[in-house]
Design an enzyme around this catalytic site. Structure first.
Site, PDB file in Angstrom:
ATOM      1  N   GLY A 159      33.025  35.317  56.987  1.00 18.74           N
ATOM      2  CA  GLY A 159      32.493  35.772  58.328  1.00 18.74           C
ATOM      3  C   GLY A 159      31.269  34.887  58.701  1.00 18.74           C
ATOM      4  O   GLY A 159      31.219  33.731  58.983  1.00 18.74           O
ATOM      5  N   SER A 180      49.930  15.152  64.557  1.00 18.17           N
ATOM      6  CA  SER A 180      50.986  16.215  64.359  1.00 18.17           C
ATOM      7  C   SER A 180      52.080  16.097  65.229  1.00 18.17           C
ATOM      8  O   SER A 180      53.330  16.371  64.896  1.00 18.17           O
ATOM      9  CB  SER A 180      50.287  17.744  64.501  1.00 18.17           C
ATOM     10  OG  SER A 180      49.364  17.781  63.334  1.00 18.17           O
ATOM     11  N   GLU A 231      46.674   8.758  60.823  1.00 15.54           N
ATOM     12  CA  GLU A 231      47.936   8.237  60.211  1.00 15.54           C
ATOM     13  C   GLU A 231      49.172   8.974  61.116  1.00 15.54           C
ATOM     14  O   GLU A 231      50.233   9.144  60.729  1.00 15.54           O
ATOM     15  CB  GLU A 231      48.187   8.788  58.688  1.00 15.54           C
ATOM     16  CG  GLU A 231      47.208   8.073  57.932  1.00 15.54           C
ATOM     17  CD  GLU A 231      47.620   6.873  57.030  1.00 15.54           C
ATOM     18  OE1 GLU A 231      48.845   6.612  57.223  1.00 15.54           O
ATOM     19  OE2 GLU A 231      46.964   6.363  56.423  1.00 15.54           O
ATOM     20  N   PRO A 248      41.131   0.899  70.886  1.00 14.78           N
ATOM     21  CA  PRO A 248      40.822   1.858  71.817  1.00 14.78           C
ATOM     22  C   PRO A 248      41.856   2.577  72.752  1.00 14.78           C
ATOM     23  O   PRO A 248      41.875   3.619  73.185  1.00 14.78           O
ATOM     24  CB  PRO A 248      39.614   1.125  72.731  1.00 14.78           C
ATOM     25  CG  PRO A 248      39.206   0.215  71.816  1.00 14.78           C
ATOM     26  CD  PRO A 248      39.831  -0.152  70.974  1.00 14.78           C
ATOM     27  N   GLN A 275      36.719  32.660  58.179  1.00 20.16           N
ATOM     28  CA  GLN A 275      36.903  33.825  58.793  1.00 20.16           C
ATOM     29  C   GLN A 275      36.495  35.097  57.440  1.00 20.16           C
ATOM     30  O   GLN A 275      35.982  36.057  57.962  1.00 20.16           O
ATOM     31  CB  GLN A 275      38.371  34.170  59.077  1.00 20.16           C
ATOM     32  CG  GLN A 275      38.599  35.861  59.952  1.00 20.16           C
ATOM     33  CD  GLN A 275      38.115  35.756  61.376  1.00 20.16           C
ATOM     34  OE1 GLN A 275      37.606  34.366  61.730  1.00 20.16           O
ATOM     35  NE2 GLN A 275      37.737  36.600  61.879  1.00 20.16           N
TER      36      GLN A 275
END
Length: 386
Positions: free
Chosen positions: A343, A370, A367, A129, A340
């Protein structure tokens, strides 16, 4: 179908075999398992029978003895259809069996690896945690007591740790303080069912809902000194090495997700017509698809080359971080474009686009986020050599 660049005949055959399995066995059940948040013992058994759970383990331990490129292809092709099943295979090999194979003694390997290669699972207890990217903040402790170690603490977000076929987990714990004042970290092998060790399935996930995710609790959990993995104090080094290799499997999941979302969007775009022509012919959509195709080609070539470096025994900290970062963010772009292009239909559970969109997000977090990958890369290129 991906091009066959730089793959040998065995790797091409393996790719086609795994793709066929994923299409025929996993795809028909993926939606239902996702909705029910149900781990599939049947699919896992079939993946074990095909050798996926012992992908890179030597044959003497019951493994398939695949090179790392071949292992990554397995994860990629499964993840192209379903992130949950891809996660089961990736986490089991890279985080479960991997540390035992690379750091375990022969007795430990002979005890666990044959079962892990043929149908049993193993977890990797790192995250807590209050300790994810900051592994140095690990709070779980292990105190030496005669021939035993007594473990107290907890872990969270641990894959494959609480199924009925899970043998146990590798657990990172604080075992003392080093001369520089930093925590001494060591890894222990803790079998499920050990007194004082409780596993709990986590539910309510946004993504990978058919993958098993668990919380681990240790209350005066006593394990024998023979359960120490490697040497005392080697835990942090073992963890970093495990994550280096594991990032390649997460990268392959990202690549597979991107490939699946791309193919789904392309199929829809060529079938859906507006103003009398397929929407794939509109530049706004065509350029989205072109960008994703370009990203997939670059990602696959770089990832496979990095796997070859690993097979050759080369250090891949820099390259592994690039693979994980690029492929996970490519999956984000591909899934976003897929939604997208569809739609309003892309927002409906009837279509696979929304599942690709959900499944990709963890790839930017698990892992090492970014942000952490960018930190690793910046360190590797010397930004902090001051």
């Amino acid at each position: 179908m991906p091009l066959n660049r730089n793959l040998n005949e065995q790797q091409i055959l393996l790719r086609d075999t795994v793709r066929k399995f994923a299409e025929e066995v996993i795809r028909p059940k993926a939606k239902e398992l996702d909705e029910k948040e149900e781990f599939s013992y049947e699919i896992t058994r079939q993946m074990a029978d095909m050798g996926f759970l012992g992908a890179f383990l030597p044959e003497k331990y019951g493994g398939s003895a695949l090179d790392y490129v071949s292992y990554i292809i397995v994860v990629e092709e499964i993840s192209r259809i379903d992130g949950s099943q891809g996660a089961t295979v990736a986490a089991h090999n890279s985080l479960g069996a991997g540390p035992l194979y690379y750091f375990g003694n022969e007795e430990q390997k002979n005890k666990y690896l044959p079962e892990l290669a043929t149908g049993k699972l193993w977890g990797f207890g790192l995250t807590e945690p209050e300790a994810g990217s900051d592994a140095g903040n690990t709070q779980t402790t292990a105190v030496e007591d005669g021939n035993d170690w007594i473990i107290n603490g907890s872990k969270i977000f641990i894959t494959n740790a609480s199924t009925d076929i899970t043998l146990g987990s590798t657990v990172l714990a604080v075992t003392g303080t080093k001369s520089n004042g930093k925590k001494e970290l060591s890894c222990f092998l803790v079998e499920n069912g050990t007194p004082g060790f409780e596993v709990k399935k986590m539910t309510g996930k946004m993504m990978w809902r058919a993958s098993n995710t668990s919380e681990l609790y240790f209350t005066d959990c006593r394990v024998h000194k023979e359960n120490l993995l490697g040497k005392r104090g080697d835990g942090f080094k073992q963890m970093l090495s495990t994550l280096d290799n594991g990032r390649l499997s997460i990268a392959s999941m990202g690549l597979g997700c991107a490939q699946g979302a791309f193919e789904y969007a392309m199929k829809y775009a060529k079938e859906r017509k507006t103003f009398g022509k397929p929407i794939s012919t509109y530049q706004a959509n065509a350029f989205k698809l072109a960008d994703v195709d370009m990203g997939i080609e670059l990602a696959r070539n770089y990832l496979y080359d990095t796997c070859r470096m690993l097979d050759n025994g080369e250090k891949i900290t820099h390259e592994g971080a690039i693979c994980k970062l690029y492929c996970s963010e490519l999956a984000h772009v591909a899934a976003n474009h897929c939604v997208q292009i569809l739609g309003g239909y892309g927002l409906m559970k009837e279509y696979e686009a929304e599942k690709y969109y959900r499944d990709q997000k963890l790839l930017e977090i698990g892992e090492g986020t970014s942000e952490i990958q960018r930190l690793v890369i910046s360190r590797e290129i010397g930004c902090y050599d001051v």
